[in-house]
Design a protein around this motif. Structure first.
Motif, mmCIF file in Angstrom:
data_model
loop_
_atom_site.group_PDB
_atom_site.id
_atom_site.type_symbol
_atom_site.label_atom_id
_atom_site.label_comp_id
_atom_site.label_asym_id
_atom_site.label_seq_id
_atom_site.Cartn_x
_atom_site.Cartn_y
_atom_site.Cartn_z
ATOM 1 N N LYS A 15 7.687 19.741 16.262
ATOM 2 C CA LYS A 15 8.840 19.581 15.379
ATOM 3 C C LYS A 15 8.657 20.540 14.214
ATOM 4 O O LYS A 15 7.576 20.608 13.625
ATOM 5 C CB LYS A 15 8.899 18.135 14.888
ATOM 6 N N CYS A 16 9.680 21.305 13.903
ATOM 7 C CA CYS A 16 9.600 22.260 12.805
ATOM 8 C C CYS A 16 9.286 21.525 11.507
ATOM 9 O O CYS A 16 9.973 20.557 11.154
ATOM 10 C CB CYS A 16 10.910 23.027 12.678
ATOM 11 N N ILE A 17 8.257 21.986 10.801
ATOM 12 C CA ILE A 17 7.884 21.319 9.558
ATOM 13 C C ILE A 17 8.807 21.697 8.408
ATOM 14 O O ILE A 17 8.757 21.084 7.344
ATOM 15 C CB ILE A 17 6.408 21.591 9.182
ATOM 16 N N HIS A 18 9.693 22.672 8.635
ATOM 17 C CA HIS A 18 10.634 23.068 7.588
ATOM 18 C C HIS A 18 11.958 22.316 7.708
ATOM 19 O O HIS A 18 12.440 21.746 6.739
ATOM 20 C CB HIS A 18 10.868 24.576 7.628
ATOM 21 N N CYS A 19 12.552 22.315 8.913
ATOM 22 C CA CYS A 19 13.886 21.728 9.071
ATOM 23 C C CYS A 19 13.931 20.536 10.029
ATOM 24 O O CYS A 19 14.962 19.885 10.143
ATOM 25 C CB CYS A 19 14.886 22.792 9.526
ATOM 26 N N HIS A 37 13.683 22.736 18.855
ATOM 27 C CA HIS A 37 13.893 23.805 19.833
ATOM 28 C C HIS A 37 13.256 25.100 19.324
ATOM 29 O O HIS A 37 13.506 25.527 18.205
ATOM 30 C CB HIS A 37 15.385 24.006 20.102
ATOM 31 N N PHE A 38 12.434 25.729 20.198
ATOM 32 C CA PHE A 38 11.608 26.859 19.793
ATOM 33 C C PHE A 38 11.615 27.975 20.809
ATOM 34 O O PHE A 38 11.904 27.769 21.978
ATOM 35 C CB PHE A 38 10.141 26.411 19.618
ATOM 36 N N GLU A 39 11.242 29.156 20.344
ATOM 37 C CA GLU A 39 10.891 30.299 21.195
ATOM 38 C C GLU A 39 9.373 30.380 21.183
ATOM 39 O O GLU A 39 8.746 30.278 20.128
ATOM 40 C CB GLU A 39 11.464 31.604 20.647
ATOM 41 N N SER A 94 -0.888 31.170 19.874
ATOM 42 C CA SER A 94 0.463 30.899 20.356
ATOM 43 C C SER A 94 1.356 30.629 19.158
ATOM 44 O O SER A 94 0.935 29.988 18.192
ATOM 45 C CB SER A 94 0.462 29.678 21.277
ATOM 46 N N LEU A 95 2.582 31.116 19.230
ATOM 47 C CA LEU A 95 3.542 30.935 18.151
ATOM 48 C C LEU A 95 4.744 30.165 18.665
ATOM 49 O O LEU A 95 5.222 30.414 19.765
ATOM 50 C CB LEU A 95 4.032 32.285 17.625
ATOM 51 N N LEU A 96 5.220 29.239 17.864
ATOM 52 C CA LEU A 96 6.497 28.593 18.128
ATOM 53 C C LEU A 96 7.417 28.957 16.973
ATOM 54 O O LEU A 96 7.141 28.644 15.819
ATOM 55 C CB LEU A 96 6.346 27.071 18.228
ATOM 56 N N SER A 97 8.497 29.651 17.295
ATOM 57 C CA SER A 97 9.472 30.073 16.299
ATOM 58 C C SER A 97 10.702 29.179 16.414
ATOM 59 O O SER A 97 11.339 29.107 17.468
ATOM 60 C CB SER A 97 9.854 31.533 16.544
ATOM 61 N N CYS A 98 11.042 28.477 15.327
ATOM 62 C CA CYS A 98 12.162 27.543 15.317
ATOM 63 C C CYS A 98 13.471 28.292 15.557
ATOM 64 O O CYS A 98 13.748 29.309 14.918
ATOM 65 C CB CYS A 98 12.203 26.805 13.979
ATOM 66 N N LYS A 99 14.282 27.789 16.475
ATOM 67 C CA LYS A 99 15.564 28.422 16.793
ATOM 68 C C LYS A 99 16.628 28.139 15.736
ATOM 69 O O LYS A 99 17.651 28.795 15.711
ATOM 70 C CB LYS A 99 16.066 27.949 18.159
ATOM 71 N N LYS A 100 16.380 27.177 14.851
ATOM 72 C CA LYS A 100 17.371 26.848 13.823
ATOM 73 C C LYS A 100 17.128 27.620 12.527
ATOM 74 O O LYS A 100 18.034 28.250 12.000
ATOM 75 C CB LYS A 100 17.364 25.349 13.549
#
Length: 86
Positions: A31-35, A39-41, A65-71
């Motif tokens: 889960k994105c810690i910002h928003c 959903h991630f790339e 590994s990187l998870l980039s938030c799509k939002k």
């Protein structure tokens, strides 16, 4: 197969396609810690060190590994490979 059952299968497939960009790390849903988005790339990054770069051995460094938030675009780094949720 009736139209209604085909429509139901199509909707189920669409829901599964949307969820295909959700990940978990160590059995915890990412889960994105910002928003708070789910959903991630997925991406990879080389963890370069000064010593290995000096010796021209960057290829021998570890990667993350990187998870980039799509939002919102926030990037989270992991030393373990995130797994797609089913």
């Amino acid at each position: 197969m009736s139209f209604i059952s085909k429509l139901g299968k199509g909707l189920k497939g669409a829901v599964n396609a949307v969820k295909s960009d959700e990940y978990q790390v160590n059995n915890v849903k990412a889960k994105c810690i910002h928003c708070g988005h789910h959903h991630f790339e997925l991406g990879q990054a080389q963890l370069n060190t000064a010593g290995m770069t000096f010796l021209n051995l960057d290829w021998a460094n570890d990667s993350a590994s990187l998870l980039s938030c799509k939002k919102c675009g926030f990037i989270m780094w992991f030393t373990v490979e995130p797994k797609k949720t089913v």
